[in-house]
Design an enzyme around this catalytic site. Sequence first.
Site, PDB file in Angstrom:
ATOM      1  N   TYR A  25       0.846  -1.201   0.000  1.00  0.00           N
ATOM      2  CA  TYR A  25       0.000   0.000   0.000  1.00  0.00           C
ATOM      3  C   TYR A  25       0.878   1.245   0.000  1.00  0.00           C
ATOM      4  CZ  TYR A  25      -4.349   2.583   0.735  1.00  0.00           C
ATOM      5  OH  TYR A  25      -5.434   3.413   0.577  1.00  0.00           O
ATOM      6  N   GLY A  26       1.855   1.236  -0.897  1.00  0.00           N
ATOM      7  CA  GLY A  26       2.721   2.404  -1.046  1.00  0.00           C
ATOM      8  C   GLY A  26       2.248   3.270  -2.191  1.00  0.00           C
ATOM      9  N   SER A  27       3.188   3.825  -2.958  1.00  0.00           N
ATOM     10  CA  SER A  27       2.859   4.752  -4.028  1.00  0.00           C
ATOM     11  C   SER A  27       1.890   4.139  -5.036  1.00  0.00           C
ATOM     12  CB  SER A  27       4.141   5.195  -4.741  1.00  0.00           C
ATOM     13  OG  SER A  27       3.842   6.001  -5.866  1.00  0.00           O
ATOM     14  N   GLN A  28       2.234   2.999  -5.608  1.00  0.00           N
ATOM     15  CA  GLN A  28       1.344   2.358  -6.571  1.00  0.00           C
ATOM     16  C   GLN A  28       0.171   1.672  -5.887  1.00  0.00           C
ATOM     17  OE1 GLN A  28       1.234   2.344  -9.905  1.00  0.00           O
ATOM     18  NE2 GLN A  28       3.082   3.569 -10.225  1.00  0.00           N
ATOM     19  N   SER A  51       3.587  -3.912   9.064  1.00  0.00           N
ATOM     20  CA  SER A  51       3.710  -2.879   8.040  1.00  0.00           C
ATOM     21  C   SER A  51       3.150  -1.550   8.536  1.00  0.00           C
ATOM     22  CB  SER A  51       2.972  -3.298   6.764  1.00  0.00           C
ATOM     23  OG  SER A  51       2.895  -2.224   5.857  1.00  0.00           O
ATOM     24  N   GLU A  84      13.058  -5.272  -4.973  1.00  0.00           N
ATOM     25  CA  GLU A  84      14.012  -6.009  -4.148  1.00  0.00           C
ATOM     26  C   GLU A  84      13.358  -6.712  -2.963  1.00  0.00           C
ATOM     27  OE1 GLU A  84      13.988  -1.824  -2.413  1.00  0.00           O
ATOM     28  OE2 GLU A  84      13.741  -2.771  -4.370  1.00  0.00           O
ATOM     29  N   LYS A  85      12.118  -6.333  -2.623  1.00  0.00           N
ATOM     30  CA  LYS A  85      11.420  -6.947  -1.487  1.00  0.00           C
ATOM     31  C   LYS A  85      10.408  -8.001  -1.909  1.00  0.00           C
ATOM     32  CE  LYS A  85      11.754  -2.757   1.364  1.00  0.00           C
ATOM     33  NZ  LYS A  85      10.970  -1.690   2.042  1.00  0.00           N
ATOM     34  N   HIS A 108       5.470  -4.210 -12.782  1.00  0.00           N
ATOM     35  CA  HIS A 108       6.805  -4.098 -13.377  1.00  0.00           C
ATOM     36  C   HIS A 108       7.309  -5.517 -13.567  1.00  0.00           C
ATOM     37  CE1 HIS A 108      10.738  -2.736 -14.426  1.00  0.00           C
ATOM     38  NE2 HIS A 108      11.297  -2.850 -13.245  1.00  0.00           N
ATOM     39  N   GLU A 195      14.796   4.857 -17.128  1.00  0.00           N
ATOM     40  CA  GLU A 195      15.107   5.441 -15.815  1.00  0.00           C
ATOM     41  C   GLU A 195      16.574   5.846 -15.731  1.00  0.00           C
ATOM     42  OE1 GLU A 195      11.907   2.701 -13.291  1.00  0.00           O
ATOM     43  OE2 GLU A 195      14.033   2.191 -13.323  1.00  0.00           O
TER      44      GLU A 195
END
Length: 330
Positions: A25-28, A51, A84-85, A108, A195
Amino acid sequence: MGKMYYDSDCNTGLLKDKTIAIIGYGSQGHAHAQNLRDSGFKVIIGLYEGSKSAEVAKADGFTVLTAAEATQQAAMVMLLVNDEKMKPIYDESVAPNLKAGMTLGFAHGFNIRYGRVVPPKDVNVVMIAPKGPGHTVRSQYNENRGVPGLIAIENDASGNAKEIALAYASGIGCGRGGILETTFTEETETDLFGEQCVLCGGVTALMQAGFETLVEAGYQPESAYFECVHEMKLIIDLVVEKGFGFMRYSISDTAEYGDYTVGNRMITQATKDEMKKVLAEIKDGSFANKWIAESDAGKPNLLATRKSESESLIETVGGQLRANMSWKNK
């Protein structure tokens, strides 16, 4: 030219009677969850124990479960955690709870492209990747607009994985801006290249070099900042609105002439040769291996560089100037 899909091409009914689990539940994550809910989809949130996002998601009105519990209850699971997580969360909480016929989604392709996540053959594996930061995905949706997006189908176990991906993409607003079908490999490699060489690495290095060149020549840092950093957005907004031609129409003839005669002195064949090397490192996995090793070691180089960059003159001057812009305080 690839085929574009829009809302009229998407059957959202395929998912509206299903439960979608958003893992993260972050940016995306927050943007996908809220946009889907506002589009009439049933959404639950899955997070790891402890979390910090749990209270935020609950305050936003969502049911929050562990990632394992959310996977058990869902027909579609969307993994929206950092590259990475992702592997340990997938291995420990998601993989043991997948059922045949489910849909496993990504925003992604990194973990599929580099073999860090290997889903079973009896689930759909799809990607829905909005081409913008999560906060923009949400704000554009609220303005009845939409960030364009990509879809990709890595495994079609159900026979309608593409239609499911299109339904999800429409639900988060991408069908308003346009949806392009790609592959996990193409999305991953072009995204990392963009990027590193253009959007983040290339642009910031260009602005930094211009700023430093003017300051070292004796010009005021504030003047250098306005010219080489602040005005970048104004120019890019023109390009995004109507392309290079409109930007060049909007600037002075002097600026346009300088564009044509000096741009290729900045971005030379040597620069493109280096870009090709970067792309090769992305394609052969050496960048991915380097990044995962950095992450596994606690990100010492990333954190040290982040700290030194935050203390640079360009950031100090920029922060002071932005703080005094009248609209920033509203």
